[in-house]
Write an enzyme that holds these catalytic residues in place. Structure first.
Site, short mmCIF file in Angstrom:
data_model
loop_
_atom_site.label_atom_id
_atom_site.label_comp_id
_atom_site.label_asym_id
_atom_site.label_seq_id
_atom_site.Cartn_x
_atom_site.Cartn_y
_atom_site.Cartn_z
N HIS A 14 1.01 -1.32 -0.02
CA HIS A 14 -0.06 0.00 0.04
C HIS A 14 0.95 1.23 -0.01
CE1 HIS A 14 -3.70 -2.29 0.73
NE2 HIS A 14 -3.10 -2.99 1.85
O1 RIB Z 1 -5.32 0.78 4.21
C1 RIB Z 1 -3.76 0.63 4.22
C2 RIB Z 1 -3.54 1.92 4.93
O2 RIB Z 1 -3.81 1.88 6.10
C3 RIB Z 1 -1.78 1.61 4.90
O3 RIB Z 1 -1.37 3.06 4.96
C4 RIB Z 1 -1.50 0.98 6.21
O4 RIB Z 1 -0.24 1.54 6.73
C5 RIB Z 1 -2.66 1.50 7.18
O5 RIB Z 1 -2.18 2.76 7.67
#
Ligand code: RIB
Ligand code: CA
Length: 309
Positions: free
Chosen positions: A238
């Protein structure tokens, strides 16, 4: 080489650490600051984890702690994925180091002014610090060139069926950002779930045998085990997506759309509502990243991590 000024606003977080390790090796990124926020875990822990990442990065970049809770709501955390320590229990020993007295949102504004309006903010946690900066400084939009976020989704969610964590944790801050007039590039689940790293690819990082690639492996491996358990072919990278997008968007697909955030709904709270799939068009106030050349993305991750010696 044209370098551009960057602040990474984050809630380390296992994938935040991976993103920071990658950012350090991107030569065009002039990393001015790391700012931290309550998100995956409490801001005291995200700040402590940012200091560990900084030590591994081997650079003297200032860290500014930010919001302890969302703008108008109680804090939400993601212990189930990141553990109560925020690093899934991964141990990374390093000497303690200082953080700055200045608050994250004040640092964002100051550095934006010092950067002559060329500042990129890569926000990979809840957007509380940005919401506070916009609320406090009425010319904040004039000192920031663009904001690249990991957050949201045109379709789906990972906290509810229609909300992604970073938006869900502070929907009001996210909607303030989308309405601020600052160009926002949303790297949501639409693209981050496609930017996954397989077991074999992660083992190649492990084979690089440096303290940094070991740290990257350890924090990413915990997520890989979970994603494989969900039946996904690899671990969604992500936060690294947002960092690599900010540096070079050529391997991604981007659409200019209208985006707003649901802040009143019960079932739909935190949904990023976009007109991407609608003939009812809104003002196109933002950009959504919808696709990536996965092999090119993984090759870039490997290239950057191989720079650690
Ligand atoms: O949904 C994924 C996000 O939420 C990423 O940034 C992870 O680190 C959490 O913060
Ligand atoms: Ca994050």
């Amino acid at each position: 080489m044209n370098r551009f000024p960057v602040i990474i606003d984050c809630d380390p977080g296992v994938d935040d650490v991976a993103a920071l390790l990658l950012a350090r090796q991107i030569e065009t990124m002039d990393l001015k600051a790391i700012t931290t926020v309550s998100g995956n875990v409490e801001v005291e822990k995200t700040t402590a984890n940012a200091k560990k990442a900084r030590h591994a990065m081997g650079i003297d970049v200032p860290i500014f702690a930010g919001a302890k809770k969302p703008m108008f709501r109680e804090a939400k955390h993601a212990y189930h994925f990141h553990g109560e320590d925020g690093l899934s229990g991964v141990v990374y020993e390093c000497p303690d180091s200082p953080t700055e007295e200045e608050k994250a949102w004040d640092a964002m504004y100051r550095i934006g002014k010092e950067s002559g309006g060329e500042l990129t903010i890569v926000a990979v946690g809840p957007m509380t610090n940005l919401g506070l900066a916009i609320a406090k400084y009425n010319d904040f939009a004039s000192v920031v060139k663009r904001v690249v976020i990991m957050g949201g989704a045109a379709i789906g969610g990972n906290v509810t069926p229609c909300a992604e964590f970073n938006i869900y944790a502070d929907p009001e801050a996210a909607d303030i950002l989308f309405q601020s007039g600052i160009p926002v590039y949303m790297c949501g689940l639409d693209v981050t779930m496609k930017a996954y790293m397989t077991r074999d690819e992660l083992e190649e990082i492990k084979g690089m045998n440096t303290p940094q690639t070991d740290f990257f492996y350890d924090v990413t491996n915990e997520g890989l085990i979970k994603y494989i358990g969900f039946g996904h072919p690899g671990v969604a990278m992500h936060d690294p997506v947002a960092v690599l997008y900010a540096a070079d968007d050529s391997i991604f697909k981007t659409e200019h759309v209208g985006i707003r955030v649901e802040t009143k709904g019960e079932l739909t709270l935190g949904k990023t509502v976009t007109d991407l799939y609608s003939d009812k068009q809104w003002e196109h106030n933002a950009y959504i990243v919808t696709d990536v050349d996965r092999e090119a993305f993984i090759a870039k991750v490997k290239e950057l991590m191989a720079k650690y010696k």
